[in-house]
Design an enzyme around this catalytic site. Structure first.
Site, PDB file in Angstrom:
ATOM      1  N   CYS A  86       0.517   8.532  -6.147  1.00 44.01           N
ATOM      2  CA  CYS A  86       0.516   9.918  -6.638  1.00 44.01           C
ATOM      3  C   CYS A  86       1.660  10.750  -6.046  1.00 44.01           C
ATOM      4  O   CYS A  86       1.929  11.853  -6.518  1.00 44.01           O
ATOM      5  CB  CYS A  86      -0.818  10.586  -6.323  1.00 44.01           C
ATOM      6  SG  CYS A  86      -2.230   9.760  -7.094  1.00 44.01           S
TER       7      CYS A  86
ATOM      8  N   THR B   8     -17.344  -9.605 -11.931  1.00 47.97           N
ATOM      9  CA  THR B   8     -16.913  -9.959 -13.279  1.00 47.97           C
ATOM     10  C   THR B   8     -17.901 -10.956 -13.880  1.00 47.97           C
ATOM     11  O   THR B   8     -18.908 -11.316 -13.257  1.00 47.97           O
ATOM     12  CB  THR B   8     -15.500 -10.575 -13.262  1.00 47.97           C
ATOM     13  OG1 THR B   8     -15.561 -11.881 -12.679  1.00 47.97           O
ATOM     14  CG2 THR B   8     -14.537  -9.698 -12.472  1.00 47.97           C
TER      15      THR B   8
ATOM     16  N   TYR C  22     -18.790  32.410   1.965  1.00 48.56           N
ATOM     17  CA  TYR C  22     -18.104  33.628   1.530  1.00 48.56           C
ATOM     18  C   TYR C  22     -17.483  34.355   2.710  1.00 48.56           C
ATOM     19  O   TYR C  22     -18.102  34.571   3.749  1.00 48.56           O
ATOM     20  CB  TYR C  22     -19.089  34.575   0.824  1.00 48.56           C
ATOM     21  CG  TYR C  22     -18.634  36.016   0.817  1.00 48.56           C
ATOM     22  CD1 TYR C  22     -17.457  36.385   0.163  1.00 48.56           C
ATOM     23  CD2 TYR C  22     -19.361  37.006   1.477  1.00 48.56           C
ATOM     24  CE1 TYR C  22     -17.018  37.703   0.170  1.00 48.56           C
ATOM     25  CE2 TYR C  22     -18.931  38.325   1.483  1.00 48.56           C
ATOM     26  CZ  TYR C  22     -17.767  38.670   0.828  1.00 48.56           C
ATOM     27  OH  TYR C  22     -17.323  39.969   0.844  1.00 48.56           O
TER      28      TYR C  22
ATOM     29  N   ILE D  87     -15.890 -13.800  -8.531  1.00 49.43           N
ATOM     30  CA  ILE D  87     -14.691 -13.032  -8.853  1.00 49.43           C
ATOM     31  C   ILE D  87     -15.089 -11.581  -9.096  1.00 49.43           C
ATOM     32  O   ILE D  87     -15.957 -11.291  -9.936  1.00 49.43           O
ATOM     33  CB  ILE D  87     -13.946 -13.589 -10.088  1.00 49.43           C
ATOM     34  CG1 ILE D  87     -13.526 -15.038  -9.859  1.00 49.43           C
ATOM     35  CG2 ILE D  87     -12.716 -12.737 -10.392  1.00 49.43           C
ATOM     36  CD1 ILE D  87     -12.788 -15.661 -11.030  1.00 49.43           C
TER      37      ILE D  87
ATOM     38  N   SER E   3       0.866  -1.185   0.000  1.00 46.16           N
ATOM     39  CA  SER E   3       0.000   0.000   0.000  1.00 46.16           C
ATOM     40  C   SER E   3       0.898   1.229   0.000  1.00 46.16           C
ATOM     41  O   SER E   3       1.575   1.521   0.974  1.00 46.16           O
ATOM     42  CB  SER E   3      -0.906   0.011   1.243  1.00 46.16           C
ATOM     43  OG  SER E   3      -1.740   1.147   1.248  1.00 46.16           O
TER      44      SER E   3
END
Length: 563
Positions: free
Chosen positions: A42, A273, A426, A278, A38
Protein backbone atom coordinates in the site's frame (compact mmCIF):
# COMPACT_ATOMS: atom_id res chain seq x y z
CA UNK A 1 6.22 -30.95 10.31
CA UNK A 2 7.34 -29.24 7.13
CA UNK A 3 5.34 -26.31 5.80
CA UNK A 4 5.90 -24.88 2.33
CA UNK A 5 4.45 -21.45 1.57
CA UNK A 6 4.00 -20.14 -1.98
CA UNK A 7 4.16 -16.33 -1.88
CA UNK A 8 5.15 -13.94 0.88
CA UNK A 9 3.79 -10.42 1.51
CA UNK A 10 0.65 -10.31 3.68
CA UNK A 11 -0.81 -13.81 3.87
CA UNK A 12 2.30 -15.93 3.43
CA UNK A 13 4.64 -13.95 5.67
CA UNK A 14 2.00 -13.68 8.40
CA UNK A 15 1.38 -17.42 8.30
CA UNK A 16 5.11 -18.18 8.46
CA UNK A 17 5.70 -15.97 11.51
CA UNK A 18 2.62 -17.28 13.31
CA UNK A 19 3.53 -20.92 12.71
CA UNK A 20 6.95 -20.29 14.22
CA UNK A 21 5.41 -18.65 17.29
CA UNK A 22 3.22 -21.73 17.76
CA UNK A 23 5.71 -24.43 16.78
CA UNK A 24 9.44 -23.95 17.34
CA UNK A 25 10.28 -27.26 15.65
CA UNK A 26 8.38 -26.81 12.38
CA UNK A 27 10.41 -26.55 9.18
CA UNK A 28 9.11 -23.55 7.22
CA UNK A 29 10.13 -22.70 3.65
CA UNK A 30 8.73 -19.74 1.70
CA UNK A 31 9.12 -19.41 -2.06
CA UNK A 32 8.64 -15.90 -3.48
CA UNK A 33 9.15 -15.27 -7.19
CA UNK A 34 9.84 -11.54 -6.74
CA UNK A 35 12.94 -10.21 -5.04
CA UNK A 36 11.03 -9.05 -1.96
CA UNK A 37 9.39 -11.38 0.52
CA UNK A 38 7.52 -8.88 2.69
CA UNK A 39 6.83 -5.36 1.51
CA UNK A 40 4.42 -2.49 2.06
CA UNK A 41 2.23 -2.91 -1.02
CA UNK A 42 0.00 0.00 0.00
CA UNK A 43 3.00 2.31 0.27
CA UNK A 44 4.18 1.89 -3.33
CA UNK A 45 2.48 5.00 -4.82
CA UNK A 46 3.98 7.14 -2.06
CA UNK A 47 7.50 6.07 -3.00
CA UNK A 48 6.82 7.18 -6.57
CA UNK A 49 5.66 10.57 -5.24
CA UNK A 50 8.71 11.01 -2.96
CA UNK A 51 6.61 10.87 0.21
CA UNK A 52 8.64 7.77 1.07
CA UNK A 53 12.19 8.43 -0.10
CA UNK A 54 14.14 5.41 1.17
CA UNK A 55 13.39 2.25 -0.84
CA UNK A 56 14.34 0.15 2.17
CA UNK A 57 11.30 1.56 3.97
CA UNK A 58 9.13 -0.45 1.56
CA UNK A 59 10.57 -3.79 2.63
CA UNK A 60 9.18 -4.81 6.01
CA UNK A 61 11.42 -7.88 6.25
CA UNK A 62 14.31 -9.33 4.28
CA UNK A 63 15.11 -13.04 3.94
CA UNK A 64 18.00 -12.48 6.35
CA UNK A 65 15.95 -10.66 9.00
CA UNK A 66 13.14 -13.20 8.74
CA UNK A 67 15.54 -16.09 9.22
CA UNK A 68 17.33 -14.34 12.08
CA UNK A 69 14.13 -13.78 14.03
CA UNK A 70 11.94 -16.72 13.01
CA UNK A 71 14.29 -19.31 11.47
CA UNK A 72 12.11 -19.33 8.38
CA UNK A 73 13.87 -20.09 5.09
CA UNK A 74 12.85 -17.36 2.65
CA UNK A 75 13.82 -18.11 -0.94
CA UNK A 76 13.24 -15.06 -3.14
CA UNK A 77 13.35 -15.20 -6.92
CA UNK A 78 12.15 -18.78 -6.68
CA UNK A 79 8.98 -19.57 -8.63
CA UNK A 80 6.80 -22.56 -7.84
CA UNK A 81 5.84 -23.92 -11.25
CA UNK A 82 3.66 -26.89 -10.28
CA UNK A 83 1.93 -28.55 -7.34
CA UNK A 84 1.82 -32.35 -7.03
CA UNK A 85 -0.78 -33.18 -4.36
CA UNK A 86 -0.47 -36.91 -5.00
CA UNK A 87 3.13 -36.98 -3.79
CA UNK A 88 2.95 -33.80 -1.71
CA UNK A 89 5.68 -31.88 -3.51
CA UNK A 90 6.01 -28.67 -5.47
CA UNK A 91 8.21 -28.00 -8.49
CA UNK A 92 10.42 -24.92 -8.06
CA UNK A 93 12.56 -22.90 -10.43
CA UNK A 94 15.41 -20.70 -9.25
CA UNK A 95 14.93 -17.62 -11.41
CA UNK A 96 18.55 -16.51 -10.91
CA UNK A 97 20.27 -19.73 -11.94
CA UNK A 98 17.58 -21.59 -13.90
CA UNK A 99 17.92 -24.59 -11.58
CA UNK A 100 14.75 -26.66 -11.16
CA UNK A 101 13.95 -28.97 -8.25
CA UNK A 102 11.13 -30.47 -6.19
CA UNK A 103 10.38 -29.59 -2.58
CA UNK A 104 8.30 -31.85 -0.34
CA UNK A 105 5.72 -30.63 2.16
CA UNK A 106 3.45 -31.87 4.92
CA UNK A 107 1.31 -28.74 4.70
CA UNK A 108 1.17 -26.33 1.77
CA UNK A 109 -0.01 -22.72 1.95
CA UNK A 110 -0.87 -20.83 -1.23
CA UNK A 111 -0.56 -17.06 -1.03
CA UNK A 112 0.03 -16.11 -4.68
CA UNK A 113 -2.00 -12.91 -4.48
CA UNK A 114 -3.48 -11.25 -7.53
CA UNK A 115 -2.04 -9.84 -10.71
CA UNK A 116 -2.94 -6.60 -12.50
CA UNK A 117 -5.70 -7.13 -15.02
CA UNK A 118 -4.12 -7.04 -18.46
CA UNK A 119 -6.76 -6.40 -21.12
CA UNK A 120 -6.16 -7.91 -24.53
CA UNK A 121 -5.87 -4.59 -26.28
CA UNK A 122 -3.56 -3.37 -29.02
CA UNK A 123 -0.40 -1.77 -27.63
CA UNK A 124 -0.50 -3.29 -24.14
CA UNK A 125 3.20 -4.20 -24.34
CA UNK A 126 4.49 -0.68 -25.04
CA UNK A 127 7.51 0.54 -23.04
CA UNK A 128 5.66 3.58 -21.71
CA UNK A 129 2.84 1.39 -20.39
CA UNK A 130 3.14 0.37 -16.73
CA UNK A 131 1.30 -1.56 -14.03
CA UNK A 132 1.79 -1.07 -10.29
CA UNK A 133 1.61 -4.13 -8.08
CA UNK A 134 5.10 -5.08 -6.89
CA UNK A 135 8.21 -3.33 -5.63
CA UNK A 136 9.83 -4.07 -9.00
CA UNK A 137 6.92 -2.30 -10.74
CA UNK A 138 7.46 0.67 -8.46
CA UNK A 139 11.16 0.91 -9.18
CA UNK A 140 10.47 0.62 -12.90
CA UNK A 141 8.04 3.55 -12.83
CA UNK A 142 10.28 5.62 -10.59
CA UNK A 143 13.31 4.99 -12.81
CA UNK A 144 11.31 6.02 -15.89
CA UNK A 145 10.16 9.24 -14.23
CA UNK A 146 13.65 10.13 -12.99
CA UNK A 147 15.22 9.45 -16.37
CA UNK A 148 12.60 10.85 -18.74
CA UNK A 149 10.86 13.55 -16.67
CA UNK A 150 7.41 12.93 -18.17
CA UNK A 151 5.04 15.87 -18.09
CA UNK A 152 1.78 13.94 -18.39
CA UNK A 153 0.23 10.62 -17.44
CA UNK A 154 -3.03 8.82 -18.12
CA UNK A 155 -4.20 6.35 -15.49
CA UNK A 156 -6.60 3.71 -16.77
CA UNK A 157 -8.86 2.77 -13.89
CA UNK A 158 -10.35 4.59 -10.94
CA UNK A 159 -9.69 2.44 -7.88
CA UNK A 160 -7.33 2.70 -4.90
CA UNK A 161 -4.04 2.46 -6.79
CA UNK A 162 -5.14 4.91 -9.47
CA UNK A 163 -6.25 7.58 -7.01
CA UNK A 164 -3.18 7.25 -4.83
CA UNK A 165 -0.94 7.35 -7.87
CA UNK A 166 -2.81 10.36 -9.31
CA UNK A 167 -2.12 12.29 -6.13
CA UNK A 168 1.56 11.39 -6.11
CA UNK A 169 2.10 12.17 -9.80
CA UNK A 170 0.37 15.53 -9.35
CA UNK A 171 2.71 16.26 -6.45
CA UNK A 172 5.57 15.67 -8.90
CA UNK A 173 4.05 18.35 -11.15
CA UNK A 174 2.63 16.05 -13.80
CA UNK A 175 -0.58 16.57 -15.74
CA UNK A 176 -2.81 13.62 -14.81
CA UNK A 177 -5.96 12.21 -16.38
CA UNK A 178 -7.96 9.28 -15.03
CA UNK A 179 -10.03 7.36 -17.57
CA UNK A 180 -12.37 4.48 -16.92
CA UNK A 181 -15.58 2.90 -18.17
CA UNK A 182 -17.85 3.42 -15.12
CA UNK A 183 -19.07 6.97 -14.61
CA UNK A 184 -17.53 7.17 -11.15
CA UNK A 185 -14.30 6.56 -9.29
CA UNK A 186 -14.05 4.11 -6.39
CA UNK A 187 -16.79 1.55 -6.95
CA UNK A 188 -17.03 0.61 -3.24
CA UNK A 189 -18.80 3.98 -2.92
CA UNK A 190 -22.22 4.83 -4.28
CA UNK A 191 -22.14 7.28 -7.18
CA UNK A 192 -23.57 10.09 -5.04
CA UNK A 193 -20.82 9.75 -2.43
CA UNK A 194 -18.17 9.39 -5.13
CA UNK A 195 -19.19 12.88 -6.29
CA UNK A 196 -17.32 14.34 -3.31
CA UNK A 197 -14.19 12.41 -4.32
CA UNK A 198 -14.55 13.68 -7.89
CA UNK A 199 -14.80 17.27 -6.63
CA UNK A 200 -11.60 16.90 -4.61
CA UNK A 201 -9.51 15.43 -7.43
CA UNK A 202 -10.79 18.03 -9.90
CA UNK A 203 -9.90 20.77 -7.43
CA UNK A 204 -6.36 19.37 -7.35
CA UNK A 205 -6.06 19.52 -11.14
CA UNK A 206 -6.73 15.90 -12.08
CA UNK A 207 -8.85 15.53 -15.22
CA UNK A 208 -11.55 12.86 -15.26
CA UNK A 209 -12.72 10.94 -18.30
CA UNK A 210 -15.52 8.85 -16.81
CA UNK A 211 -17.69 6.59 -18.91
CA UNK A 212 -15.01 6.23 -21.57
CA UNK A 213 -13.99 2.80 -22.91
CA UNK A 214 -10.28 2.23 -23.64
CA UNK A 215 -9.78 0.31 -26.89
CA UNK A 216 -5.99 0.29 -27.18
CA UNK A 217 -2.70 2.17 -27.04
CA UNK A 218 -0.52 3.57 -29.77
CA UNK A 219 2.91 5.22 -29.75
CA UNK A 220 2.69 8.71 -31.16
CA UNK A 221 4.65 11.96 -30.97
CA UNK A 222 7.15 10.69 -28.42
CA UNK A 223 4.34 9.53 -26.12
CA UNK A 224 1.33 7.24 -26.12
CA UNK A 225 -2.21 7.73 -27.39
CA UNK A 226 -4.94 6.09 -25.35
CA UNK A 227 -7.53 5.05 -27.93
CA UNK A 228 -11.10 5.59 -26.74
CA UNK A 229 -14.30 4.16 -28.16
CA UNK A 230 -16.31 6.83 -30.02
CA UNK A 231 -14.01 9.61 -28.72
CA UNK A 232 -10.75 11.31 -29.61
CA UNK A 233 -7.66 9.67 -28.08
CA UNK A 234 -5.94 10.94 -24.95
CA UNK A 235 -2.21 11.63 -25.33
CA UNK A 236 0.35 11.33 -22.52
CA UNK A 237 4.03 10.70 -21.87
CA UNK A 238 3.25 7.59 -19.82
CA UNK A 239 0.31 5.29 -19.09
CA UNK A 240 -0.43 3.25 -15.98
CA UNK A 241 -2.95 0.41 -16.17
CA UNK A 242 -4.82 0.26 -12.88
CA UNK A 243 -8.04 -1.37 -13.99
CA UNK A 244 -8.14 -3.92 -11.20
CA UNK A 245 -6.62 -7.27 -10.35
CA UNK A 246 -7.43 -10.92 -10.97
CA UNK A 247 -6.54 -13.88 -8.74
CA UNK A 248 -3.21 -15.42 -9.70
CA UNK A 249 -4.33 -19.04 -9.56
CA UNK A 250 -2.83 -20.87 -12.54
CA UNK A 251 -0.97 -23.22 -10.16
CA UNK A 252 -4.11 -24.06 -8.25
CA UNK A 253 -6.05 -24.72 -11.44
CA UNK A 254 -3.38 -27.05 -12.83
CA UNK A 255 -3.27 -28.92 -9.50
CA UNK A 256 -7.01 -29.57 -9.65
CA UNK A 257 -8.09 -27.34 -6.76
CA UNK A 258 -11.71 -26.17 -6.83
CA UNK A 259 -11.99 -22.66 -8.24
CA UNK A 260 -14.66 -20.00 -7.86
CA UNK A 261 -15.29 -16.39 -8.93
CA UNK A 262 -12.83 -15.22 -11.62
CA UNK A 263 -10.78 -18.37 -11.09
CA UNK A 264 -10.23 -17.71 -7.37
CA UNK A 265 -9.43 -20.55 -4.98
CA UNK A 266 -12.40 -21.91 -3.05
CA UNK A 267 -11.71 -22.33 0.67
CA UNK A 268 -13.80 -23.16 3.72
CA UNK A 269 -13.87 -21.07 6.89
CA UNK A 270 -10.67 -22.79 8.07
CA UNK A 271 -9.00 -21.57 4.84
CA UNK A 272 -8.67 -25.16 3.62
CA UNK A 273 -8.86 -25.78 -0.12
CA UNK A 274 -10.61 -28.74 -1.76
CA UNK A 275 -7.35 -30.74 -1.59
CA UNK A 276 -6.21 -32.09 1.81
CA UNK A 277 -3.28 -30.35 3.50
CA UNK A 278 -3.39 -27.39 1.11
CA UNK A 279 -4.51 -24.01 2.45
CA UNK A 280 -4.88 -20.65 0.71
CA UNK A 281 -5.06 -17.01 1.77
CA UNK A 282 -5.11 -13.47 0.43
CA UNK A 283 -6.21 -11.91 -2.83
CA UNK A 284 -6.34 -15.30 -4.59
CA UNK A 285 -9.16 -16.76 -2.49
CA UNK A 286 -12.92 -16.54 -2.67
CA UNK A 287 -14.51 -15.48 0.61
CA UNK A 288 -17.97 -14.90 2.05
CA UNK A 289 -19.10 -11.31 2.39
CA UNK A 290 -19.79 -10.75 6.06
CA UNK A 291 -22.95 -8.71 5.41
CA UNK A 292 -24.61 -10.55 2.54
CA UNK A 293 -23.16 -14.04 2.96
CA UNK A 294 -22.51 -14.14 -0.77
CA UNK A 295 -19.29 -15.38 -2.36
CA UNK A 296 -17.01 -12.47 -3.25
CA UNK A 297 -13.45 -11.30 -3.89
CA UNK A 298 -12.00 -8.63 -1.60
CA UNK A 299 -8.38 -7.67 -2.22
CA UNK A 300 -7.31 -5.93 0.97
CA UNK A 301 -4.32 -6.37 3.27
CA UNK A 302 -6.33 -6.72 6.49
CA UNK A 303 -8.24 -9.86 5.44
CA UNK A 304 -5.08 -11.42 3.98
CA UNK A 305 -3.21 -11.00 7.26
CA UNK A 306 -6.08 -12.48 9.27
CA UNK A 307 -6.38 -15.43 6.90
CA UNK A 308 -2.65 -16.16 7.18
CA UNK A 309 -2.95 -16.23 10.96
CA UNK A 310 -5.99 -18.53 10.82
CA UNK A 311 -4.14 -20.98 8.57
CA UNK A 312 -1.20 -21.05 10.98
CA UNK A 313 -3.50 -21.73 13.93
CA UNK A 314 -5.17 -24.63 12.15
CA UNK A 315 -1.92 -26.15 10.90
CA UNK A 316 -0.64 -26.09 14.46
CA UNK A 317 -3.65 -27.91 15.89
CA UNK A 318 -6.06 -25.06 16.56
CA UNK A 319 -9.51 -24.41 15.21
CA UNK A 320 -9.64 -20.81 13.96
CA UNK A 321 -12.38 -19.69 11.57
CA UNK A 322 -12.63 -16.87 9.08
CA UNK A 323 -16.01 -15.20 9.46
CA UNK A 324 -15.94 -13.35 6.14
CA UNK A 325 -14.76 -10.07 4.69
CA UNK A 326 -16.56 -6.81 5.34
CA UNK A 327 -14.64 -4.66 2.88
CA UNK A 328 -13.63 -1.96 5.36
CA UNK A 329 -11.24 0.44 3.65
CA UNK A 330 -9.92 3.98 3.78
CA UNK A 331 -8.04 6.10 1.26
CA UNK A 332 -6.28 9.45 1.29
CA UNK A 333 -7.39 11.54 -1.70
CA UNK A 334 -5.17 14.64 -1.60
CA UNK A 335 -6.51 16.50 1.46
CA UNK A 336 -9.61 14.34 1.75
CA UNK A 337 -10.20 11.02 3.47
CA UNK A 338 -12.76 8.59 2.07
CA UNK A 339 -13.76 5.39 3.83
CA UNK A 340 -16.31 2.62 3.53
CA UNK A 341 -17.42 -0.55 5.27
CA UNK A 342 -20.02 -3.22 4.57
CA UNK A 343 -21.99 -2.86 1.36
CA UNK A 344 -23.15 0.29 -0.36
CA UNK A 345 -26.72 1.07 -1.34
CA UNK A 346 -26.16 0.04 -4.97
CA UNK A 347 -24.92 -3.44 -4.09
CA UNK A 348 -27.51 -3.89 -1.35
CA UNK A 349 -30.25 -3.33 -3.92
CA UNK A 350 -28.53 -5.71 -6.36
CA UNK A 351 -28.48 -8.30 -3.58
CA UNK A 352 -32.27 -8.00 -3.34
CA UNK A 353 -32.32 -6.20 0.00
CA UNK A 354 -35.01 -3.65 0.85
CA UNK A 355 -32.88 -0.74 2.01
CA UNK A 356 -33.09 2.74 3.42
CA UNK A 357 -30.40 5.27 4.27
CA UNK A 358 -29.58 8.44 6.15
CA UNK A 359 -27.20 11.10 4.85
CA UNK A 360 -25.77 13.67 7.21
CA UNK A 361 -23.04 16.33 7.27
CA UNK A 362 -21.65 16.52 10.80
CA UNK A 363 -18.56 18.39 11.97
CA UNK A 364 -15.43 16.41 12.79
CA UNK A 365 -15.44 17.89 16.28
CA UNK A 366 -17.31 20.41 18.41
CA UNK A 367 -18.35 23.40 16.32
CA UNK A 368 -17.14 25.93 18.89
CA UNK A 369 -13.61 24.47 18.90
CA UNK A 370 -11.48 25.91 16.05
CA UNK A 371 -10.61 23.88 12.99
CA UNK A 372 -13.63 21.62 12.65
CA UNK A 373 -14.23 20.12 9.21
CA UNK A 374 -17.44 18.91 7.63
CA UNK A 375 -17.79 15.27 6.67
CA UNK A 376 -20.53 13.58 4.68
CA UNK A 377 -21.85 10.28 6.03
CA UNK A 378 -24.16 7.79 4.37
CA UNK A 379 -25.40 4.92 6.50
CA UNK A 380 -27.32 2.12 4.78
CA UNK A 381 -29.67 -0.22 6.64
CA UNK A 382 -32.39 -2.74 5.95
CA UNK A 383 -35.97 -1.56 6.19
CA UNK A 384 -38.18 -3.12 8.86
CA UNK A 385 -35.34 -5.07 10.51
CA UNK A 386 -32.98 -2.04 10.76
CA UNK A 387 -30.03 -4.36 10.19
CA UNK A 388 -26.93 -2.25 9.63
CA UNK A 389 -25.59 -2.98 6.14
CA UNK A 390 -22.86 -0.46 5.40
CA UNK A 391 -21.54 3.07 5.61
CA UNK A 392 -19.54 5.52 3.54
CA UNK A 393 -17.86 8.69 4.78
CA UNK A 394 -15.93 11.41 2.97
CA UNK A 395 -14.33 14.32 4.79
CA UNK A 396 -11.08 15.67 6.13
CA UNK A 397 -10.71 14.78 9.81
CA UNK A 398 -12.19 12.04 11.97
CA UNK A 399 -13.37 9.94 9.03
CA UNK A 400 -11.27 6.90 9.93
CA UNK A 401 -12.48 6.97 13.53
CA UNK A 402 -16.16 6.93 12.55
CA UNK A 403 -15.83 4.27 9.86
CA UNK A 404 -14.09 1.98 12.34
CA UNK A 405 -16.90 2.47 14.86
CA UNK A 406 -19.46 1.64 12.18
CA UNK A 407 -17.42 -1.36 11.00
CA UNK A 408 -17.35 -2.67 14.56
CA UNK A 409 -21.10 -2.13 14.90
CA UNK A 410 -21.73 -4.14 11.72
CA UNK A 411 -19.45 -6.94 12.91
CA UNK A 412 -21.24 -7.00 16.27
CA UNK A 413 -24.62 -7.26 14.46
CA UNK A 414 -25.91 -4.07 16.05
CA UNK A 415 -29.10 -2.68 14.61
CA UNK A 416 -28.83 0.73 12.99
CA UNK A 417 -31.09 2.17 15.69
CA UNK A 418 -28.60 1.04 18.36
CA UNK A 419 -25.94 3.45 17.07
CA UNK A 420 -27.63 6.10 19.23
CA UNK A 421 -26.66 4.12 22.35
CA UNK A 422 -22.91 3.86 21.71
CA UNK A 423 -20.84 5.50 24.44
CA UNK A 424 -18.11 7.20 22.44
CA UNK A 425 -15.21 9.34 23.63
CA UNK A 426 -15.75 13.09 23.58
CA UNK A 427 -13.58 16.15 24.00
CA UNK A 428 -14.00 19.34 21.93
CA UNK A 429 -10.84 18.86 19.80
CA UNK A 430 -11.94 15.35 18.79
CA UNK A 431 -15.70 15.04 18.66
CA UNK A 432 -19.02 16.41 19.82
CA UNK A 433 -21.07 15.25 22.77
CA UNK A 434 -23.38 13.82 20.12
CA UNK A 435 -20.84 11.99 17.98
CA UNK A 436 -21.59 11.76 14.23
CA UNK A 437 -22.19 8.03 14.65
CA UNK A 438 -24.69 8.75 17.42
CA UNK A 439 -26.33 11.35 15.20
CA UNK A 440 -26.83 8.74 12.47
CA UNK A 441 -28.42 6.50 15.10
CA UNK A 442 -30.74 9.30 16.27
CA UNK A 443 -31.87 9.88 12.69
CA UNK A 444 -32.52 6.19 12.06
CA UNK A 445 -34.36 5.92 15.36
CA UNK A 446 -36.55 8.85 14.28
CA UNK A 447 -37.37 6.98 11.08
CA UNK A 448 -38.15 3.81 13.04
CA UNK A 449 -40.57 5.52 15.40
CA UNK A 450 -42.19 7.70 12.73
CA UNK A 451 -40.75 11.00 13.91
CA UNK A 452 -39.06 11.60 10.56
CA UNK A 453 -40.08 10.82 6.99
CA UNK A 454 -37.57 11.37 4.19
CA UNK A 455 -37.39 12.11 0.51
CA UNK A 456 -34.28 11.50 -1.56
CA UNK A 457 -32.27 12.89 -4.43
CA UNK A 458 -33.65 10.23 -6.76
CA UNK A 459 -37.15 11.59 -6.00
CA UNK A 460 -36.32 15.13 -7.14
CA UNK A 461 -37.43 14.77 -10.76
CA UNK A 462 -40.68 13.14 -9.66
CA UNK A 463 -41.79 15.68 -7.06
CA UNK A 464 -45.34 16.97 -7.64
CA UNK A 465 -44.96 20.33 -9.37
CA UNK A 466 -48.59 20.79 -10.33
CA UNK A 467 -49.54 22.59 -7.13
CA UNK A 468 -50.56 19.41 -5.31
CA UNK A 469 -47.53 19.63 -3.01
CA UNK A 470 -45.46 22.36 -1.38
CA UNK A 471 -41.70 22.53 -1.97
CA UNK A 472 -40.02 24.41 0.86
CA UNK A 473 -36.45 25.62 1.47
CA UNK A 474 -35.88 26.37 5.17
CA UNK A 475 -32.52 28.18 4.81
CA UNK A 476 -31.85 31.89 5.19
CA UNK A 477 -32.62 34.27 2.31
CA UNK A 478 -28.86 34.74 1.72
CA UNK A 479 -28.31 31.00 1.41
CA UNK A 480 -31.34 30.64 -0.83
CA UNK A 481 -30.12 33.44 -3.11
CA UNK A 482 -26.77 31.69 -3.45
CA UNK A 483 -28.42 28.68 -5.07
CA UNK A 484 -31.49 26.56 -4.54
CA UNK A 485 -33.47 23.66 -5.96
CA UNK A 486 -35.75 24.53 -8.83
CA UNK A 487 -39.35 25.08 -7.74
CA UNK A 488 -38.60 25.47 -4.03
CA UNK A 489 -39.83 28.59 -2.23
CA UNK A 490 -38.01 30.05 0.73
CA UNK A 491 -39.40 30.31 4.26
CA UNK A 492 -36.53 30.46 6.77
CA UNK A 493 -36.88 28.04 9.66
CA UNK A 494 -36.97 30.80 12.27
CA UNK A 495 -39.86 32.48 10.43
CA UNK A 496 -41.86 29.32 9.81
CA UNK A 497 -44.14 29.41 12.86
CA UNK A 498 -45.18 32.98 12.00
CA UNK A 499 -45.83 32.08 8.36
CA UNK A 500 -47.73 28.83 8.72
CA UNK A 501 -50.69 30.44 7.02
CA UNK A 502 -48.66 30.32 3.79
CA UNK A 503 -48.61 26.51 3.95
CA UNK A 504 -51.82 25.24 2.42
CA UNK A 505 -53.46 22.48 4.47
CA UNK A 506 -53.93 19.03 2.98
CA UNK A 507 -50.83 19.18 0.78
CA UNK A 508 -47.63 17.23 1.50
CA UNK A 509 -44.61 19.44 2.17
CA UNK A 510 -41.16 18.48 0.87
CA UNK A 511 -38.55 20.36 2.86
CA UNK A 512 -34.83 20.98 2.39
CA UNK A 513 -32.09 23.03 4.04
CA UNK A 514 -28.30 23.07 3.82
CA UNK A 515 -27.56 19.80 5.63
CA UNK A 516 -30.89 18.30 6.72
CA UNK A 517 -31.00 19.55 10.32
CA UNK A 518 -33.04 22.74 9.95
CA UNK A 519 -35.36 21.02 7.51
CA UNK A 520 -35.94 18.26 10.07
CA UNK A 521 -36.90 20.85 12.67
CA UNK A 522 -39.16 22.47 10.08
CA UNK A 523 -40.81 19.10 9.46
CA UNK A 524 -41.48 18.69 13.17
CA UNK A 525 -43.13 22.14 13.29
CA UNK A 526 -45.24 21.30 10.25
CA UNK A 527 -46.23 17.88 11.55
CA UNK A 528 -47.26 19.41 14.87
CA UNK A 529 -49.55 21.75 12.96
CA UNK A 530 -51.28 19.03 10.96
CA UNK A 531 -49.15 18.90 7.83
CA UNK A 532 -47.54 15.84 6.25
CA UNK A 533 -43.86 16.74 5.89
CA UNK A 534 -40.83 15.01 4.34
CA UNK A 535 -37.21 15.89 5.03
CA UNK A 536 -34.61 15.83 2.23
CA UNK A 537 -31.83 13.33 2.95
CA UNK A 538 -28.49 15.12 2.69
CA UNK A 539 -29.58 18.74 2.29
CA UNK A 540 -28.77 21.25 -0.42
CA UNK A 541 -25.00 20.81 0.04
CA UNK A 542 -25.36 17.14 -0.92
CA UNK A 543 -27.74 17.94 -3.79
CA UNK A 544 -25.43 20.64 -5.17
CA UNK A 545 -22.29 18.47 -5.10
CA UNK A 546 -23.95 15.46 -6.71
CA UNK A 547 -25.88 17.31 -9.42
CA UNK A 548 -22.87 19.46 -10.36
CA UNK A 549 -20.74 16.32 -10.66
CA UNK A 550 -23.29 14.59 -12.86
CA UNK A 551 -23.53 17.66 -15.06
CA UNK A 552 -19.74 17.76 -15.49
CA UNK A 553 -19.62 14.08 -16.42
CA UNK A 554 -22.40 14.46 -19.00
CA UNK A 555 -20.86 17.66 -20.37
CA UNK A 556 -17.64 15.74 -20.98
CA UNK A 557 -19.31 13.87 -23.81
CA UNK A 558 -20.13 17.12 -25.55
CA UNK A 559 -16.74 18.76 -24.90
CA UNK A 560 -14.58 15.65 -25.22
CA UNK A 561 -12.99 15.96 -21.76
CA UNK A 562 -13.86 16.71 -18.15
CA UNK A 563 -12.75 20.26 -17.33
Amino acid sequence: MKVVIVGGVAGGATAAARIRRLDEQAEIVVFERSGFVSYANCGLPYYIGDVITDPEELTLQTPESFFSRFRVIMKVRHEVTAIHPDRKTVSVKNLKTGEEFEESYDKLILSPGAKPAQPRLPGVGLDRLFTLRTVEDTFRIKEYINKNHPKSAVLAGGGFISLELAENLRELGMDVTIVQRPKQLMNPFDADMASFIHAEVRKRGVKLALGYTVEGFEEKGGGVDVLLKDNAPLHADMIVLAIGVTPDTALAKEAGLELGIKGSIVVNDRMETSVPDIYAAGDAVQVKHYVTGEDTLISLAGPANKQGRIIADNICGGDSRYLGSQGSSVIKVFGMTAATTGINETNAIKAGLDVDKVILSPMSHAGYYPGGKLMTMKVVFEKDTYRLLGAQIVGYEGVDKRIDVLATAIHADLKATQLKNLDLAYAPPYSSAKDPVNMAGFMIDNIANGTMKQWYLEDFDHLPRDGSAILLDARTPVEYAGGHMEGFRNIPLDDLRDRLDEIEPGKPVYVTCQSGLRSYIACRILEANGHEAYNFAGGFRFYDTVTNDRALIERAYACGMDK
